[in-house]
Design an enzyme around this catalytic site. Structure first.
Site, PDB file in Angstrom:
ATOM      1  N   ASP A 171      -8.745  19.065 -33.793  1.00 34.53           N
ATOM      2  CA  ASP A 171      -7.508  19.920 -33.965  1.00 34.53           C
ATOM      3  C   ASP A 171      -7.430  21.006 -33.105  1.00 34.53           C
ATOM      4  O   ASP A 171      -8.353  21.624 -32.556  1.00 34.53           O
ATOM      5  CB  ASP A 171      -7.114  20.478 -35.584  1.00 34.53           C
ATOM      6  N   GLU A 191     -10.120  22.551 -38.524  1.00 40.89           N
ATOM      7  CA  GLU A 191     -10.955  23.913 -38.253  1.00 40.89           C
ATOM      8  C   GLU A 191     -10.257  24.865 -38.013  1.00 40.89           C
ATOM      9  O   GLU A 191     -10.412  26.199 -38.034  1.00 40.89           O
ATOM     10  CB  GLU A 191     -12.067  23.664 -37.099  1.00 40.89           C
TER      11      GLU A 191
END
Length: 196
Positions: free
Chosen positions: A88, A153
């Protein structure tokens, strides 16, 4: 190693195009309108892991975004390394500060510019290509490898602890090598592995 390095050099342009394809996916985990893109990026990573020769590749559901897992355990008696990273990326605002579109990788002065090129897709991709080159040139790896890629994250890794608890065998007997990311996530992975 010379043949592995030669393989990487010969495939440099191909690798660059593949990296651009990965960087083009706007996997912004903080914005719900990009949920489908985040999942598409997880699938891209899983497909790439299969293609390069990783085994047991799967998307493991979490209450949020899936964890991508794969391993290569064909080196009996050798150590097992666990690579942690994330697929991400952060939002791109303010857009007016970007010289080029954030999801169209651009090379300027020998550097690649795109959201995720440094944190963390570029590093994840680099590990994929090293594994691919080694497997293509030697047919095996000198160590066992496990890869865990999360998709949260950039929003605090809210589901990582429960994932580790529910999937203890994934971290078992592995020494962690963490691709740069949030220090709290890296610490969770390290603690989980070192307790074994």
């Amino acid at each position: 190693m010379d043949n592995v390095i030669d393989f990487i050099n010969v495939n440099r342009d191909k690798y660059l195009e593949e990296l651009k394809a990965l960087l083009a996916i706007p996997s912004i985990s903080a914005l719900p309108e990009h949920d489908a893109d985040v999942k598409r990026c997880a699938e891209w990573c899983a497909d790439e892991m299969r293609r390069i020769g990783m085994q047991n590749v799967k998307l493991i559901p979490t209450p949020g975004n899936p964890v991508v897992y794969g391993d290569w355990l064909g080196a009996p008696g050798a150590p097992t390394m666990l690579f942690y990273g994330h697929y991400d990326v952060q939002p791109v605002d303010p857009l007016n500060l970007w010289e080029t579109p954030p999801f169209e990788a651009t090379i300027r002065d020998g550097e690649i510019y795109a959201r995720g090129s440094a944190d963390d897709k570029g590093q994840v991709f680099m590990h994929f290509k090293a594994i691919e080159a080694y497997l293509k040139q030697t047919g095996k790896l000198p160590i066992n490898i496990k890869i865990i890629l999360e998709g949260e994250e950039e929003v605090g890794s809210a589901n990582l602890d429960n994932f580790i608890i529910a999937n203890k065998s994934i971290c078992a007997a592995a020494a962690p090598i963490c691709i740069p990311g949030r220090s709290a996530a890296r610490s969770r992975i390290r603690r989980s592995c070192w307790r074994r």
